[in-house]
Design a protein around this motif. Structure first.
Motif, PDB file in Angstrom:
ATOM      1  N   UNK A   4     -10.564  28.529  55.944  1.00 38.68           N
ATOM      2  CA  UNK A   4     -11.436  29.264  54.914  1.00 38.68           C
ATOM      3  C   UNK A   4     -11.745  30.548  55.554  1.00 38.68           C
ATOM      4  N   UNK A   5     -12.107  30.807  56.866  1.00 35.83           N
ATOM      5  CA  UNK A   5     -12.595  32.134  57.477  1.00 35.83           C
ATOM      6  C   UNK A   5     -11.567  32.893  57.753  1.00 35.83           C
ATOM      7  N   UNK A  79     -21.125  36.962  57.100  1.00 32.68           N
ATOM      8  CA  UNK A  79     -21.684  35.544  57.254  1.00 32.68           C
ATOM      9  C   UNK A  79     -23.059  35.447  57.409  1.00 32.68           C
ATOM     10  N   UNK A  80     -23.439  34.327  57.031  1.00 37.43           N
ATOM     11  CA  UNK A  80     -24.833  33.782  57.035  1.00 37.43           C
ATOM     12  C   UNK A  80     -24.886  32.324  57.625  1.00 37.43           C
ATOM     13  N   UNK A  81     -25.744  32.320  58.691  1.00 38.86           N
ATOM     14  CA  UNK A  81     -26.129  30.900  59.181  1.00 38.86           C
ATOM     15  C   UNK A  81     -26.301  30.226  58.571  1.00 38.86           C
ATOM     16  N   UNK A  82     -25.937  28.895  58.501  1.00 42.41           N
ATOM     17  CA  UNK A  82     -26.874  27.530  57.718  1.00 42.41           C
ATOM     18  C   UNK A  82     -27.026  26.371  58.623  1.00 42.41           C
ATOM     19  N   UNK A  89     -23.684  25.177  63.122  1.00 42.20           N
ATOM     20  CA  UNK A  89     -22.491  25.764  62.360  1.00 42.20           C
ATOM     21  C   UNK A  89     -21.241  25.405  63.277  1.00 42.20           C
ATOM     22  N   UNK A  90     -21.413  25.857  64.556  1.00 42.21           N
ATOM     23  CA  UNK A  90     -20.355  25.913  65.402  1.00 42.21           C
ATOM     24  C   UNK A  90     -19.559  24.498  65.429  1.00 42.21           C
ATOM     25  N   UNK A  91     -20.455  23.186  65.215  1.00 43.03           N
ATOM     26  CA  UNK A  91     -19.842  21.932  65.133  1.00 43.03           C
ATOM     27  C   UNK A  91     -19.275  21.800  63.772  1.00 43.03           C
ATOM     28  N   UNK A 101     -21.781  30.116  56.019  1.00 41.11           N
ATOM     29  CA  UNK A 101     -21.585  30.686  54.926  1.00 41.11           C
ATOM     30  C   UNK A 101     -20.666  32.353  55.045  1.00 41.11           C
ATOM     31  N   UNK A 102     -19.617  32.353  54.594  1.00 40.29           N
ATOM     32  CA  UNK A 102     -18.747  33.668  54.511  1.00 40.29           C
ATOM     33  C   UNK A 102     -18.719  34.295  53.203  1.00 40.29           C
TER      34      UNK A 102
END
Length: 272
Positions: A4-5, A79-82, A89-91, A101-102
């Motif tokens: 998706x990224x 991008x916004x961290x969630x 997020x990395x996992x 979130x991109x």
């Protein structure tokens, strides 16, 4: 890299190439960013109905980009961290719909529209493996805010530091992933950085992109180790102190890597 990224980056890069007046003939359903897509559509909220509902307005990324040729000056990504407690997020980026979130920004004169994708498994048995449907929703049609500026030299320095720290950590635990991080560092200095690819070159022909930005894209792709089973994410370290260091260097790299992608792609947007 998370599909998706990769897709949202490729859409923005091709949008900026189109704004520069270049052909984007290789951009379409057969390009690598859409190789597993049944459809990729764009939707806006119809507020004229008694009950607001999402309405499909474009049936492909190409038609969406073509529609903005006259009034759009460029495209950016953000991008916004969630981070969820216990699942950073990395996992979660290893899974469909996971990670940060991109957002895709279409820049107009005086405002922007912000778009966010959602992924759905719609054709699981498709023989051509086009099993996914991606829908981009216009979550803000007239956004006038500002995102933090990304100065490319600062982003490169932060990315390099994160890579050096995680390479040293990987070497200290005799992890084979140290070679991934070494390769990424090499790309930051490469005169001819590796192509930004997913089976084929994803950069549109003629796009005005600097060597520094291409180095960031290549290094980010080499450093993407945040997959599922068997990836860097899958390491288990019984020593709590070592595990804490692993979590620290991994989180630092994930943030620096995403900032590098944003900086590289946004550097191709010619809007003021």
């Amino acid at each position: 890299m998370n599909g998706q990224i990769f897709q949202i980056l490729v859409i923005a890069l091709n949008g900026n190439a189109l704004c520069e007046g270049h052909s984007i003939e290789r951009f379409g359903p057969d390009s690598s960013a859409f190789m597993f897509e049944h459809e990729t559509t764009f939707h806006e909220l119809d507020r004229t109905q008694p009950e607001e509902q999402w309405t499909k307005i474009f049936t492909s990324p190409k038609s969406w980009l073509d529609s903005g040729r006259q009034e759009c000056c460029g495209y950016r990504v953000h991008f916004v961290s969630r981070d969820v407690e216990g699942i950073p997020d990395r996992s979660s980026s290893a899974f469909a719909g996971g990670g940060s979130r991109w957002l895709l920004e279409q820049v107009h004169d005086g405002s922007s529209s912000l778009w966010e994708s959602s992924l759905e498994l719609t054709h699981p048995d498709a023989p051509n493996r086009r099993i996914w449907s991606t829908r981009y929703h216009c979550i803000e049609p007239t956004w006038t805010g500002n995102w933090p500026a990304h100065e490319i030299q600062m982003i490169r320095a932060e990315f390099r530091l994160a890579l050096e720290q995680i390479r040293a950590f990987a070497a200290s635990i005799d992890s084979g992933f140290s070679s991934n991080f070494e390769s990424a560092i090499d790309q930051l200095d490469a005169k001819k950085p590796a192509q930004f690819v997913w089976n084929q070159n994803a950069l549109p022909d003629g796009l005005g992109i600097s060597l520094e930005a291409r180095q960031l894209l290549a290094a980010a792709q080499k450093a993407w180790v945040f997959g599922g089973m068997g990836s860097w994410n899958d390491l288990y370290l019984p020593d709590q102190d070592i595990q804490a260091n692993y979590d620290r260097v991994s989180s630092s790299l994930f943030t620096a890597l995403q900032n590098a992608l944003v900086c590289a792609v946004n550097s191709t947007c010619s809007c003021d």
